[in-house]
Scaffold this active site. Structure first.
Site, PDB file in Angstrom:
ATOM      1  N   HIS A   8      36.811  -6.618  32.955  1.00  0.00           N
ATOM      2  CA  HIS A   8      37.562  -7.595  32.482  1.00  0.00           C
ATOM      3  C   HIS A   8      38.992  -7.345  31.945  1.00  0.00           C
ATOM      4  O   HIS A   8      39.118  -6.483  30.951  1.00  0.00           O
ATOM      5  CB  HIS A   8      36.714  -8.494  31.408  1.00  0.00           C
ATOM      6  CG  HIS A   8      37.343  -9.673  31.096  1.00  0.00           C
ATOM      7  ND1 HIS A   8      37.395 -11.074  31.738  1.00  0.00           N
ATOM      8  CD2 HIS A   8      37.902  -9.911  29.715  1.00  0.00           C
ATOM      9  CE1 HIS A   8      38.068 -11.918  30.858  1.00  0.00           C
ATOM     10  NE2 HIS A   8      38.535 -11.339  29.895  1.00  0.00           N
ATOM     11  N   MET A  63      31.181  14.700  36.096  1.00  0.00           N
ATOM     12  CA  MET A  63      31.474  14.944  37.705  1.00  0.00           C
ATOM     13  C   MET A  63      31.370  13.885  38.586  1.00  0.00           C
ATOM     14  O   MET A  63      30.462  13.799  39.497  1.00  0.00           O
ATOM     15  CB  MET A  63      30.887  16.237  38.087  1.00  0.00           C
ATOM     16  CG  MET A  63      31.044  17.509  37.331  1.00  0.00           C
ATOM     17  SD  MET A  63      30.504  19.121  38.210  1.00  0.00           S
ATOM     18  CE  MET A  63      31.379  19.259  39.532  1.00  0.00           C
ATOM     19  N   HIS A 100      32.842  -5.651  30.048  1.00  0.00           N
ATOM     20  CA  HIS A 100      32.632  -6.793  29.254  1.00  0.00           C
ATOM     21  C   HIS A 100      30.984  -6.908  28.781  1.00  0.00           C
ATOM     22  O   HIS A 100      30.773  -8.167  28.624  1.00  0.00           O
ATOM     23  CB  HIS A 100      32.954  -8.212  29.859  1.00  0.00           C
ATOM     24  CG  HIS A 100      33.469  -9.393  29.146  1.00  0.00           C
ATOM     25  ND1 HIS A 100      32.629  -9.865  28.113  1.00  0.00           N
ATOM     26  CD2 HIS A 100      34.524  -9.877  28.787  1.00  0.00           C
ATOM     27  CE1 HIS A 100      33.318 -10.947  27.461  1.00  0.00           C
ATOM     28  NE2 HIS A 100      34.588 -10.804  27.819  1.00  0.00           N
ATOM     29  N   HIS A 102      30.660  12.484  43.842  1.00  0.00           N
ATOM     30  CA  HIS A 102      30.143  12.993  42.727  1.00  0.00           C
ATOM     31  C   HIS A 102      29.386  14.298  42.994  1.00  0.00           C
ATOM     32  O   HIS A 102      29.111  14.679  44.248  1.00  0.00           O
ATOM     33  CB  HIS A 102      29.344  12.223  41.717  1.00  0.00           C
ATOM     34  CG  HIS A 102      27.963  11.646  42.678  1.00  0.00           C
ATOM     35  ND1 HIS A 102      26.824  12.440  42.874  1.00  0.00           N
ATOM     36  CD2 HIS A 102      27.901  10.550  43.435  1.00  0.00           C
ATOM     37  CE1 HIS A 102      25.927  11.773  43.524  1.00  0.00           C
ATOM     38  NE2 HIS A 102      26.493  10.813  44.001  1.00  0.00           N
ATOM     39  N   CYS A 103      29.008  15.038  41.869  1.00  0.00           N
ATOM     40  CA  CYS A 103      28.257  16.266  42.214  1.00  0.00           C
ATOM     41  C   CYS A 103      26.970  15.782  42.495  1.00  0.00           C
ATOM     42  O   CYS A 103      26.367  15.106  41.625  1.00  0.00           O
ATOM     43  CB  CYS A 103      28.503  17.284  41.067  1.00  0.00           C
ATOM     44  SG  CYS A 103      27.840  19.108  41.129  1.00  0.00           S
ATOM     45  N   GLU A 149      37.378 -13.894  36.596  1.00  0.00           N
ATOM     46  CA  GLU A 149      37.702 -13.612  35.308  1.00  0.00           C
ATOM     47  C   GLU A 149      37.099 -12.163  34.946  1.00  0.00           C
ATOM     48  O   GLU A 149      37.639 -11.629  34.103  1.00  0.00           O
ATOM     49  CB  GLU A 149      37.145 -14.535  34.027  1.00  0.00           C
ATOM     50  CG  GLU A 149      35.553 -14.730  34.717  1.00  0.00           C
ATOM     51  CD  GLU A 149      35.056 -15.816  33.838  1.00  0.00           C
ATOM     52  OE1 GLU A 149      35.383 -15.819  32.578  1.00  0.00           O
ATOM     53  OE2 GLU A 149      34.279 -16.663  34.212  1.00  0.00           O
ATOM     54  N   THR A 150      35.968 -11.801  35.611  1.00  0.00           N
ATOM     55  CA  THR A 150      35.325 -10.570  35.315  1.00  0.00           C
ATOM     56  C   THR A 150      34.556 -10.246  36.635  1.00  0.00           C
ATOM     57  O   THR A 150      34.172 -11.073  37.332  1.00  0.00           O
ATOM     58  CB  THR A 150      34.241 -10.792  34.324  1.00  0.00           C
ATOM     59  OG1 THR A 150      34.753 -11.082  32.946  1.00  0.00           O
ATOM     60  CG2 THR A 150      33.353  -9.420  34.049  1.00  0.00           C
ATOM     61  N   ASP A 192      29.545  15.248  46.897  1.00  0.00           N
ATOM     62  CA  ASP A 192      28.863  14.008  47.622  1.00  0.00           C
ATOM     63  C   ASP A 192      29.734  13.069  47.782  1.00  0.00           C
ATOM     64  O   ASP A 192      30.141  12.234  46.731  1.00  0.00           O
ATOM     65  CB  ASP A 192      27.364  13.743  46.987  1.00  0.00           C
ATOM     66  CG  ASP A 192      26.944  12.369  47.623  1.00  0.00           C
ATOM     67  OD1 ASP A 192      27.474  11.864  48.785  1.00  0.00           O
ATOM     68  OD2 ASP A 192      25.802  11.758  46.961  1.00  0.00           O
ATOM     69  N   HIS A 250      24.927  16.671  36.071  1.00  0.00           N
ATOM     70  CA  HIS A 250      26.152  16.863  36.146  1.00  0.00           C
ATOM     71  C   HIS A 250      27.159  15.748  36.329  1.00  0.00           C
ATOM     72  O   HIS A 250      28.238  15.784  35.831  1.00  0.00           O
ATOM     73  CB  HIS A 250      26.292  17.487  37.729  1.00  0.00           C
ATOM     74  CG  HIS A 250      25.666  18.876  37.663  1.00  0.00           C
ATOM     75  ND1 HIS A 250      26.410  19.989  38.418  1.00  0.00           N
ATOM     76  CD2 HIS A 250      24.737  19.624  37.198  1.00  0.00           C
ATOM     77  CE1 HIS A 250      25.905  21.253  38.153  1.00  0.00           C
ATOM     78  NE2 HIS A 250      24.865  21.099  37.458  1.00  0.00           N
ATOM     79  N   HIS A 307      27.950  24.150  42.081  1.00  0.00           N
ATOM     80  CA  HIS A 307      28.384  22.768  42.171  1.00  0.00           C
ATOM     81  C   HIS A 307      28.465  22.259  43.625  1.00  0.00           C
ATOM     82  O   HIS A 307      28.575  23.211  44.401  1.00  0.00           O
ATOM     83  CB  HIS A 307      29.567  22.377  41.233  1.00  0.00           C
ATOM     84  CG  HIS A 307      29.629  22.736  39.938  1.00  0.00           C
ATOM     85  ND1 HIS A 307      29.072  21.831  38.879  1.00  0.00           N
ATOM     86  CD2 HIS A 307      29.938  23.960  39.109  1.00  0.00           C
ATOM     87  CE1 HIS A 307      28.985  22.336  37.626  1.00  0.00           C
ATOM     88  NE2 HIS A 307      29.768  23.652  37.863  1.00  0.00           N
ATOM     89  N   HIS A 353      30.651   9.401  49.097  1.00  0.00           N
ATOM     90  CA  HIS A 353      30.068   8.219  49.364  1.00  0.00           C
ATOM     91  C   HIS A 353      30.891   7.681  50.628  1.00  0.00           C
ATOM     92  O   HIS A 353      30.248   6.754  51.250  1.00  0.00           O
ATOM     93  CB  HIS A 353      30.041   7.252  48.253  1.00  0.00           C
ATOM     94  CG  HIS A 353      28.995   7.446  47.459  1.00  0.00           C
ATOM     95  ND1 HIS A 353      28.515   6.379  46.535  1.00  0.00           N
ATOM     96  CD2 HIS A 353      28.331   8.567  47.153  1.00  0.00           C
ATOM     97  CE1 HIS A 353      27.758   6.938  45.565  1.00  0.00           C
ATOM     98  NE2 HIS A 353      27.477   8.321  45.842  1.00  0.00           N
TER      99      HIS A 353
END
Length: 367
Positions: free
Chosen positions: A280, A175, A331, A159-160, A304-305, A122, A170, A119, A124
């Site tokens: 939402h 993950m 939503h 994330h992996c 709203e969303t 990463d 993964h 494993h 971001h």
């Protein structure tokens, strides 16, 4: 002797060079980083978040985190469906890490020898090829420490990403998680005025692809790697069997619902490492929403969303004004109701008839 054009061009280039120098980030030497204060943080399982300052105290520091990778079966719905999960620190999603801009995140990633797979992680939020993935690949029985500078504010997925087809497998096995990098002087509204939150909750949304047997029942497997071939076939159909918050349908409802009080301001961090989603809050709004997750940009108001792109995290700030149970959903209502992407906020306080009231109770239609 310089012509007027050459002199002018030279002054422009000089000004541009000066501006470039001003814009360049300050690069710290290894010795300077080593001399920074250090803070060791114990991570907590979502939806909760470790204690942190909303406004930084003092200058940059090195914030130390430790995460242990756990491969384990997890139940992901009320029917007892089992996911051969891969997790950071045993939870889906992995914990939210919070630092301030210009701090350094120093993560020790542990892959116990009881695991069966390699494993990595990463980020971001990181600057550098593969987000640190190439520097954190660990086999069972190994650990590694990575440090990176938090140069940009916002919410970011991690994330992996061990390579090739292993990456999506993964990720959809659990993950992923998120990092929140706050401005050193805290969050600001659309006009640049400071805003604070009373509580913070982290919601990680996951799409799962659990294989079925010949009778249509979900299959179970012994170890994390046993389901690979069957799961990849389901993944390639791009139709998830489950879409859930925090690892399981109903994980944030009932006794596990998130709690607040009327008048409290809540920050919701929402991540999805693989698919687009559209959070939402039924009966509420996003007072301020960093839909793309980046605090350097002014937030949108009164949504709203909102839309969270796959592979990203966003955040929304809302002050509850009425008591009751609020459903927080993806939503795409099919995914919310049929596949599991629903959570609840339970809000205590006094009802305000001015905001909403039943004027007349149901009665037979007048003939």
């Amino acid at each position: 002797m310089l012509t007027r054009r050459e002199a002018l061009l030279g002054s422009v280039l000089t000004a541009a060079a000066a501006a470039a120098v001003v814009a360049m980030p300050v690069v710290a030497s290894a010795a300077e980083v080593a001399s920074l204060p250090r803070e060791k943080v114990t991570l907590v399982a979502p939806p909760f978040v470790h204690a942190h300052d909303q406004v930084a105290k003092g200058g940059p520091k090195v914030v130390e985190f430790t995460m242990t990778i756990e491969e384990k079966p997890m139940i992901i719905d009320a029917d007892g469906t089992q996911l051969n999960a891969m997790t950071y620190n045993g939870s889906i999603p992995g914990p939210l890490m919070v630092v301030h801009q210009d701090d350094y995140i120093e993560l020790t990633l542990i892959n116990p020898e009881t695991n069966t797979l390699a494993h990595n992680i990463d980020f971001h939020a990181a600057t550098g090829a593969l987000g640190g993935g190439g520097l954190t690949l660990v086999n069972p029985g190994e650990q590694v420490t990575l440090r990176f500078k938090a140069t940009r504010t916002g919410t970011f997925v991690y994330h992996c990403a061990p390579g090739g087809a292993m990456i999506p497998w993964h990720v959809v096995s659990g993950m992923s998680g998120a990092v929140m990098i706050l401005p050193r002087d805290g969050l600001k509204d659309d006009k640049g005025k400071p805003v604070r939150y009373d509580r913070i909750f982290y919601i990680g949304e996951n799409d799962f692809y659990v294989p079925r047997d010949e009778q249509g029942k979900f299959k179970k497997y012994e170890t994390a790697g046993d389901n690979y071939d069957d799961t990849v076939k389901v993944m390639r159909g791009l139709i998830p069997t489950h879409v859930v918050f925090n690892g399981k349908a109903g994980s944030l409802t009932g006794d596990n619902a998130m709690r607040a009080k009327v008048g409290e301001t809540i920050l919701i961090v929402h991540s999805q490492a693989n698919r687009d989603t559209r959070p939402h809050l039924i009966g509420g709004h996003g007072d301020f929403v960093w839909e793309q997750g980046k605090f350097a940009n002014p937030p949108a108001k009164d949504l709203e969303t909102w839309f969270i792109r796959g592979g990203s995290a966003g955040s929304a700030l809302y002050t509850f004004r009425q008591p009751g149970i609020y459903a927080y959903v993806n939503h795409n209502l099919i995914e919310a109701v049929e596949l599991g992407a629903t959570a609840h906020f339970v809000v205590d306080g006094t009802w305000d008839d001015d905001l909403m009231m039943q004027v007349e109770a149901p009665k037979p239609i007048a003939s």
